[in-house]
Design a protein around this motif. Structure first.
Motif, PDB file in Angstrom:
ATOM      1  N   SER A  22       0.736  -1.124   0.442  1.00  0.00           N
ATOM      2  CA  SER A  22       0.179   0.121  -0.099  1.00  0.00           C
ATOM      3  C   SER A  22       1.262   0.809  -0.063  1.00  0.00           C
ATOM      4  O   SER A  22       2.277   1.221   1.094  1.00  0.00           O
ATOM      5  N   ASP A  24       0.461   4.109   1.459  1.00  0.00           N
ATOM      6  CA  ASP A  24      -0.113   4.112   2.855  1.00  0.00           C
ATOM      7  C   ASP A  24       0.869   4.442   4.008  1.00  0.00           C
ATOM      8  O   ASP A  24       1.656   2.912   3.717  1.00  0.00           O
ATOM      9  N   SER A  27       0.396   1.986   6.426  1.00  0.00           N
ATOM     10  CA  SER A  27      -0.415   0.703   6.355  1.00  0.00           C
ATOM     11  C   SER A  27       1.073  -0.249   6.081  1.00  0.00           C
ATOM     12  O   SER A  27       2.447   0.063   5.449  1.00  0.00           O
ATOM     13  N   ARG A  29      -0.366  -2.815   4.733  1.00  0.00           N
ATOM     14  CA  ARG A  29      -1.376  -4.035   3.386  1.00  0.00           C
ATOM     15  C   ARG A  29      -0.143  -4.117   2.232  1.00  0.00           C
ATOM     16  O   ARG A  29       0.521  -3.812   2.166  1.00  0.00           O
ATOM     17  N   PHE A  71      -2.128  -0.820  -5.956  1.00  0.00           N
ATOM     18  CA  PHE A  71      -3.477   0.162  -5.290  1.00  0.00           C
ATOM     19  C   PHE A  71      -3.950   1.381  -5.994  1.00  0.00           C
ATOM     20  O   PHE A  71      -2.569   1.962  -6.630  1.00  0.00           O
ATOM     21  N   GLU A  75      -5.614   2.750  -0.505  1.00  0.00           N
ATOM     22  CA  GLU A  75      -5.739   1.815   0.105  1.00  0.00           C
ATOM     23  C   GLU A  75      -7.082   0.638   0.306  1.00  0.00           C
ATOM     24  O   GLU A  75      -6.450  -0.792   0.478  1.00  0.00           O
TER      25      GLU A  75
END
Length: 354
Positions: A22, A24, A27, A29, A71, A75
């Motif tokens: 991700s 971010d 994050s 993920r 992505f 996300e």
């Protein structure tokens, strides 16, 4: 296995084609696309917030092997591309899949520009599709098949067969899509002159390309164990800085170099150093400015298919799966793995960095 590395649970059942964190920075993920016709969404944090082997959150089935994933604006949305010829948007909250565009052959790459809200795909039909998530695509013909795409806030780099590279101005591409409602461009092929046309510095087929996070240039890799580092600035001074080096080679018993493809490249989002992953099962970190290898990690059990840094630069994810260098096309159980390294504070810093 070192204490700062762990293996993600529930990996794909066939070769991994792409792995992305991700964007971010907060994050953990990651999304993974695979030849088993699925895209996997993982979170490296468990229910207690601890980072470890993580958990598989969702799995999205496709009609054919998936060759790339990225992505989107947040996300909670991803874009996928694959051998079903489609570019799809997947809403992770609702699990709804939407076909954004369809090419006329397999789609090798998909990237998303947050600065311009553009989805860009490259297909073996020798075209790019450029569009906003809610508009029909503008089709740009290419001189040959694209093998890898990478972008920055201002540039899109397309590496193709015949060792050719096109660098496009992202503002020009965004302008094209803004005109996509007109009859002249809607769904039709549009000739647009690249900002630059280049020939690869590498003598053999390009395998991967990755842009520098500071928007200054890119690194490219070939099937013949080499990486090239180049700058966008067309001035003679900047072009004189470009160079290439050998890597991902092993010396056999008879002192003959065994050369492996460099399958994967990824830049560290903060330090600007980069990681390479090869068919030899090795991942190395490089300082492209100082022209030095920072470190090389232990050899993995199979070919390295993809590498990615987390948005905050604290983690390096490594996808390991057969690269079929040995001529065998079966995938034994347990060979496909996703390893994640938690990087020390200075582990990915360049040699000259303070």
């Amino acid at each position: 296995m070192s204490s700062n590395q762990f293996t993600v649970a529930s990996p794909p059942t066939d070769a991994i084609s792409a792995l992305k964190f991700s964007p971010d920075p907060n994050s953990t993920r990651i999304v993974v696309s695979s030849w088993d016709k699925n895209v996997y969404l993982y979170d490296l944090r468990d229910e207690n917030g601890a980072v470890g082997e993580g958990k598989l959150l969702q799995k999205f089935e496709h009609r054919a092997p998936v060759l790339d994933v990225c992505f989107g604006e947040t996300e909670n949305e991803i874009y996928t591309a694959g051998l079903d010829w489609d570019v799809r948007k997947i809403d992770l909250n609702s699990s709804e899949q939407t076909v954004l565009s369809s090419h006329e052959a397999g789609v090798r790459n998909v990237v998303y520009s947050r600065e311009h809200n553009l989805v860009i795909s490259g297909s073996w039909d020798s075209t790019l599709h450029i569009h906003r998530p809610d508009t029909p695509p503008v089709t740009i013909p290419l001189p040959s098949k694209p093998f890898s795409l990478s972008l920055t806030a201002t540039k899109l780099v397309v590496a193709m067969a015949s060792r050719s590279l096109h660098i496009y101005d992202m503002k020009a591409l965004a302008l094209l899509t803004a005109q996509a409602d007109s009859a002249e461009t809607n769904g039709n092929k549009v000739e647009i002159e690249p900002w630059q046309r280049r020939e690869s510095s590498l003598k053999f087929m390009t395998r991967c390309i990755a842009c520098m996070p500071d928007d200054a240039g890119y690194a490219s890799s070939s099937i013949e164990g080499r990486v090239a580092v180049e700058w966008f600035d067309p001035s003679p001074e900047s072009q004189a800085r470009k160079y290439a080096f050998k890597c991902h080679r092993q010396t056999a018993e008879d002192n003959v170099d065994v050369v492996y493809p460099v399958n994967a490249l990824a830049f560290h989002p903060i330090h600007g150093t980069f990681a390479s992953g090869g068919g030899d099962g090795v991942v190395a970190l490089w300082d492209g400015i100082a022209k030095r290898r920072i470190r090389q990690y232990q050899k993995y059990s199979s070919s390295v298919a993809s590498v990615a840094f987390s948005g905050d630069g604290k983690y390096l994810a490594i996808a390991v799966s057969p690269g079929f260098e040995d001529g065998k096309d079966d995938v034994p159980e347990g060979v496909v793995q996703i390893h994640v390294r938690e990087l020390g504070e200075t582990e990915a810093k360049g040699k000259g960095a303070k």
